[in-house]
Design a protein around this motif. Sequence first.
Motif, PDB file in Angstrom:
ATOM      1  N   MET A  88      63.884  21.352  31.885  1.00  0.00           N
ATOM      2  CA  MET A  88      63.455  20.594  33.159  1.00  0.00           C
ATOM      3  C   MET A  88      64.371  19.653  33.328  1.00  0.00           C
ATOM      4  N   GLU A  89      64.915  19.348  34.450  1.00  0.00           N
ATOM      5  CA  GLU A  89      65.998  18.289  34.567  1.00  0.00           C
ATOM      6  C   GLU A  89      65.274  17.334  35.571  1.00  0.00           C
ATOM      7  N   PHE A  90      65.207  16.365  35.346  1.00  0.00           N
ATOM      8  CA  PHE A  90      64.531  15.132  36.278  1.00  0.00           C
ATOM      9  C   PHE A  90      65.899  14.592  37.267  1.00  0.00           C
ATOM     10  N   HIS A  91      65.589  14.603  38.428  1.00  0.00           N
ATOM     11  CA  HIS A  91      66.953  13.797  39.213  1.00  0.00           C
ATOM     12  C   HIS A  91      66.105  12.575  39.824  1.00  0.00           C
ATOM     13  N   SER A  92      66.361  11.275  39.644  1.00  0.00           N
ATOM     14  CA  SER A  92      66.175  10.175  40.305  1.00  0.00           C
ATOM     15  C   SER A  92      67.144   9.102  40.412  1.00  0.00           C
ATOM     16  N   GLN A  93      66.918   8.373  41.019  1.00  0.00           N
ATOM     17  CA  GLN A  93      67.801   7.072  41.163  1.00  0.00           C
ATOM     18  C   GLN A  93      67.887   6.105  39.934  1.00  0.00           C
ATOM     19  N   GLN A  94      66.353   5.912  39.137  1.00  0.00           N
ATOM     20  CA  GLN A  94      66.518   5.338  38.177  1.00  0.00           C
ATOM     21  C   GLN A  94      66.591   5.946  36.895  1.00  0.00           C
ATOM     22  N   PRO A  95      67.052   5.447  35.718  1.00  0.00           N
ATOM     23  CA  PRO A  95      67.276   6.148  34.406  1.00  0.00           C
ATOM     24  C   PRO A  95      65.643   6.400  33.945  1.00  0.00           C
ATOM     25  N   ILE A  96      65.449   7.301  32.975  1.00  0.00           N
ATOM     26  CA  ILE A  96      64.251   7.854  32.652  1.00  0.00           C
ATOM     27  C   ILE A  96      64.094   6.881  31.414  1.00  0.00           C
ATOM     28  N   HIS A  97      62.856   6.450  31.211  1.00  0.00           N
ATOM     29  CA  HIS A  97      62.436   5.451  30.093  1.00  0.00           C
ATOM     30  C   HIS A  97      62.616   6.408  28.868  1.00  0.00           C
ATOM     31  N   PRO A  98      62.965   5.450  27.932  1.00  0.00           N
ATOM     32  CA  PRO A  98      63.217   6.269  26.647  1.00  0.00           C
ATOM     33  C   PRO A  98      61.904   6.995  25.965  1.00  0.00           C
ATOM     34  N   THR A  99      60.707   6.264  26.158  1.00  0.00           N
ATOM     35  CA  THR A  99      59.702   6.790  25.449  1.00  0.00           C
ATOM     36  C   THR A  99      59.418   8.414  26.193  1.00  0.00           C
ATOM     37  N   ILE A 100      59.445   8.217  27.564  1.00  0.00           N
ATOM     38  CA  ILE A 100      59.196   9.351  28.497  1.00  0.00           C
ATOM     39  C   ILE A 100      60.271  10.589  28.216  1.00  0.00           C
ATOM     40  N   ARG A 101      61.558   9.912  27.902  1.00  0.00           N
ATOM     41  CA  ARG A 101      62.533  11.003  27.467  1.00  0.00           C
ATOM     42  C   ARG A 101      62.290  11.708  26.364  1.00  0.00           C
ATOM     43  N   LYS A 102      61.693  11.055  25.302  1.00  0.00           N
ATOM     44  CA  LYS A 102      61.371  11.536  23.803  1.00  0.00           C
ATOM     45  C   LYS A 102      60.235  12.411  24.167  1.00  0.00           C
ATOM     46  N   CYS A 103      59.391  12.220  24.918  1.00  0.00           N
ATOM     47  CA  CYS A 103      58.040  12.925  25.137  1.00  0.00           C
ATOM     48  C   CYS A 103      58.690  14.289  25.693  1.00  0.00           C
ATOM     49  N   ILE A 104      59.177  14.333  26.765  1.00  0.00           N
ATOM     50  CA  ILE A 104      59.925  15.391  27.472  1.00  0.00           C
ATOM     51  C   ILE A 104      60.671  16.368  26.540  1.00  0.00           C
ATOM     52  N   GLN A 105      61.493  15.758  25.553  1.00  0.00           N
ATOM     53  CA  GLN A 105      62.050  16.415  24.455  1.00  0.00           C
ATOM     54  C   GLN A 105      61.150  17.300  23.632  1.00  0.00           C
ATOM     55  N   HIS A 106      59.940  16.484  23.232  1.00  0.00           N
ATOM     56  CA  HIS A 106      58.883  16.970  22.282  1.00  0.00           C
ATOM     57  C   HIS A 106      58.423  18.406  23.307  1.00  0.00           C
ATOM     58  N   LEU A 107      58.406  17.996  24.408  1.00  0.00           N
ATOM     59  CA  LEU A 107      57.549  19.270  25.245  1.00  0.00           C
ATOM     60  C   LEU A 107      58.783  20.247  25.228  1.00  0.00           C
ATOM     61  N   ASP A 108      59.837  20.193  25.248  1.00  0.00           N
ATOM     62  CA  ASP A 108      60.727  21.181  25.199  1.00  0.00           C
ATOM     63  C   ASP A 108      60.512  21.993  23.685  1.00  0.00           C
ATOM     64  N   VAL A 109      60.512  21.330  22.853  1.00  0.00           N
ATOM     65  CA  VAL A 109      60.345  21.805  21.304  1.00  0.00           C
ATOM     66  C   VAL A 109      59.134  22.874  21.202  1.00  0.00           C
ATOM     67  N   ILE A 110      58.077  22.456  21.796  1.00  0.00           N
ATOM     68  CA  ILE A 110      56.846  23.325  22.077  1.00  0.00           C
ATOM     69  C   ILE A 110      56.969  24.295  23.101  1.00  0.00           C
ATOM     70  N   LYS A 111      58.090  24.232  23.826  1.00  0.00           N
ATOM     71  CA  LYS A 111      58.212  25.159  24.816  1.00  0.00           C
ATOM     72  C   LYS A 111      57.284  25.214  25.897  1.00  0.00           C
TER      73      LYS A 111
END
Length: 61
Positions: A1-24
């Motif tokens: 899943m990609e997020f398109h926004s004007q602001q960069p994604i907070h590092p903690t949120i990015r890491k959480c999304i990566q973990h969600l990718d791992v667990i599919k």
Amino acid sequence: MEFHSQQPIHPTIRKCIQHLDVIKADDKTKQIVYMYMESLLRERDLIAASKQEPIESQIHN
């Protein structure tokens, strides 16, 4: 899943999304988690900003 926004994604949120990718996790789950975490960051920022207000603005007459 990609997020398109004007602001960069907070590092903690990015890491959480990566973990969600791992667990599919599905995209809907990722979106819910992202939105919830963003709302927590906004609340934190509002609280921090309210604590930085001058004392005069906190006094109620």
